[in-house]
Design a protein around this motif. Sequence first.
Motif, mmCIF file in Angstrom:
data_model
loop_
_atom_site.group_PDB
_atom_site.id
_atom_site.type_symbol
_atom_site.label_atom_id
_atom_site.label_comp_id
_atom_site.label_asym_id
_atom_site.label_seq_id
_atom_site.Cartn_x
_atom_site.Cartn_y
_atom_site.Cartn_z
ATOM 1 N N LEU A 1 0.829 -1.207 0.000
ATOM 2 C CA LEU A 1 0.000 0.000 0.000
ATOM 3 C C LEU A 1 0.860 1.251 0.000
ATOM 4 C CD1 LEU A 1 -2.598 -0.997 2.767
ATOM 5 C CD2 LEU A 1 -3.043 -0.907 0.306
ATOM 6 N N ASN A 2 0.392 2.238 -0.770
ATOM 7 C CA ASN A 2 0.928 3.585 -0.650
ATOM 8 C C ASN A 2 0.044 4.331 0.329
ATOM 9 O OD1 ASN A 2 3.048 3.383 -2.619
ATOM 10 N ND2 ASN A 2 1.458 3.416 -4.217
ATOM 11 N N ARG A 3 0.651 4.916 1.360
ATOM 12 C CA ARG A 3 -0.109 5.588 2.395
ATOM 13 C C ARG A 3 0.177 7.081 2.369
ATOM 14 N NH1 ARG A 3 2.133 0.886 4.061
ATOM 15 N NH2 ARG A 3 1.004 -0.567 5.422
ATOM 16 N N THR A 4 -0.878 7.885 2.483
ATOM 17 C CA THR A 4 -0.760 9.315 2.744
ATOM 18 C C THR A 4 -1.649 9.626 3.937
ATOM 19 O OG1 THR A 4 -2.614 10.022 1.355
ATOM 20 C CG2 THR A 4 -0.471 9.717 0.261
ATOM 21 N N THR A 5 -1.629 10.854 4.373
ATOM 22 C CA THR A 5 -2.474 11.211 5.514
ATOM 23 C C THR A 5 -3.944 11.167 5.167
ATOM 24 O OG1 THR A 5 -2.222 13.542 4.912
ATOM 25 C CG2 THR A 5 -0.685 12.653 6.563
ATOM 26 N N ARG A 6 -4.278 11.225 3.881
ATOM 27 C CA ARG A 6 -5.679 11.299 3.482
ATOM 28 C C ARG A 6 -6.207 10.020 2.837
ATOM 29 N NH1 ARG A 6 -8.009 16.300 3.493
ATOM 30 N NH2 ARG A 6 -6.639 18.078 3.935
ATOM 31 N N GLN A 7 -5.325 9.273 2.190
ATOM 32 C CA GLN A 7 -5.826 8.119 1.456
ATOM 33 C C GLN A 7 -4.757 7.043 1.329
ATOM 34 O OE1 GLN A 7 -6.896 9.553 -2.437
ATOM 35 N NE2 GLN A 7 -4.785 9.884 -3.067
ATOM 36 N N ILE A 8 -5.215 5.897 0.862
ATOM 37 C CA ILE A 8 -4.310 4.788 0.549
ATOM 38 C C ILE A 8 -4.513 4.399 -0.900
ATOM 39 C CG2 ILE A 8 -4.332 3.859 2.911
ATOM 40 C CD1 ILE A 8 -6.177 1.597 1.596
ATOM 41 N N LEU B 1 -3.180 1.052 -3.752
ATOM 42 C CA LEU B 1 -2.418 -0.178 -3.932
ATOM 43 C C LEU B 1 -1.202 0.072 -4.812
ATOM 44 C CD1 LEU B 1 -5.349 -2.654 -4.577
ATOM 45 C CD2 LEU B 1 -3.703 -2.849 -2.707
ATOM 46 N N THR B 2 -0.085 -0.524 -4.434
ATOM 47 C CA THR B 2 1.059 -0.562 -5.333
ATOM 48 C C THR B 2 0.762 -1.571 -6.436
ATOM 49 O OG1 THR B 2 2.171 -2.321 -4.119
ATOM 50 C CG2 THR B 2 2.608 -0.043 -3.400
ATOM 51 N N GLU B 3 1.605 -1.629 -7.427
ATOM 52 C CA GLU B 3 1.394 -2.589 -8.518
ATOM 53 C C GLU B 3 1.411 -4.022 -7.991
ATOM 54 O OE1 GLU B 3 3.325 -3.831 -12.869
ATOM 55 O OE2 GLU B 3 4.120 -2.136 -11.738
ATOM 56 N N ALA C 1 -1.860 -6.951 -7.482
ATOM 57 C CA ALA C 1 -1.831 -8.371 -7.850
ATOM 58 C C ALA C 1 -2.043 -9.252 -6.626
ATOM 59 C CB ALA C 1 -0.501 -8.697 -8.527
ATOM 60 N N TYR C 2 -1.414 -8.868 -5.498
ATOM 61 C CA TYR C 2 -1.556 -9.657 -4.274
ATOM 62 C C TYR C 2 -2.991 -9.611 -3.760
ATOM 63 C CZ TYR C 2 -0.372 -11.609 0.297
ATOM 64 O OH TYR C 2 -0.301 -12.410 1.408
ATOM 65 N N PHE C 3 -3.613 -8.420 -3.837
ATOM 66 C CA PHE C 3 -5.002 -8.277 -3.393
ATOM 67 C C PHE C 3 -5.919 -9.226 -4.171
ATOM 68 C CE2 PHE C 3 -9.165 -6.251 -4.110
ATOM 69 C CZ PHE C 3 -9.633 -6.207 -2.803
ATOM 70 N N ARG C 4 -5.727 -9.279 -5.475
ATOM 71 C CA ARG C 4 -6.583 -10.116 -6.322
ATOM 72 C C ARG C 4 -6.376 -11.605 -6.008
ATOM 73 N NH1 ARG C 4 -5.034 -8.087 -10.503
ATOM 74 N NH2 ARG C 4 -3.409 -9.584 -11.120
#
Length: 313
Positions: A49-56, A58-60, A64-67
Amino acid sequence: MDSITRIRCFLQVVESGGFSAAARDMGRSKALISKYVSELEDELGVRLLNRTTRQISLTEVGEAYFREAGELLQRFDELKDAVQQDHREVRGRLRLSAPRSFSEAMLGQVLASFLQEHPRVELDIEMEDRFVDIVEEGYDVAIRVAELEDSSLIARKIRDVRVLVCASPAYWEAHGIPETPSDLSAMPCIIDTNYKFKANWGFKVDGTRSSVAVTGPMHVNSAKTAVAAALAGLGAVRLPIFYVLDEIERGALIPVLEDYELPGPAMYAVYPHRRHLSAKVRAFVDYMVAWHKKLEQRGDCPKLLDGPLPKDL
């Protein structure tokens, strides 16, 4: 914490759209959810995951891992549900071990009655008079008629078993009816070697246990053969009641010394585990206990128990 829990947290974060929402949906703290996802990334050695203070996002590799993880976890949950359902339902193959002589004498009827009530069970029965290691040999349950020694196995008592001395009318006419157990030492006896004490027959004399050493023309590890020898007049036998009940009822064998009977061995259902006991094993053991309770109430006569047990049991 196991990997499955970490994966569930990761999937929930993506599906809920953030850590706070995932924490609410899962009923856990945001900090704990974040910790589990970080541990999953550390375990895999990648950023999911790419995280910011406001949102997340998915990385590339995270996409694929999520799926793939979602599909695998769904299959895992389906497998778990199927296994649990099979465990709860009275169904499947039940491996049973039982003494051959006992099985031939009276087990067949109760098994047929059990299968009528539970048609989704498939019984795989091994009838052997030897002592079976049910764990090593993969049995679900064993029926034993014995005085059980200490064991790591679970044993549920089904019933007490009377043990009778009897012989044919011609035998008693030829040798006389014994007045006390000690009289048997001078009479030919048929010795069932399956019995723990073999040629030392136990009795209750003056309130205490006493044994009588007997001899005779036959030592045999089959109760059925011992009964046949007694019917032929070769000797007296000492056997559990269910082996000789039919012959006693028709007058072919006559019991003696009933006032000297010791409390006999008991019949047990023996199985390896109490935790997570499958429905098929639990149903079978419960049925055996109920069937034999009704059998005792009806004078140990199997002919009175045709068909399934009444529903009030």
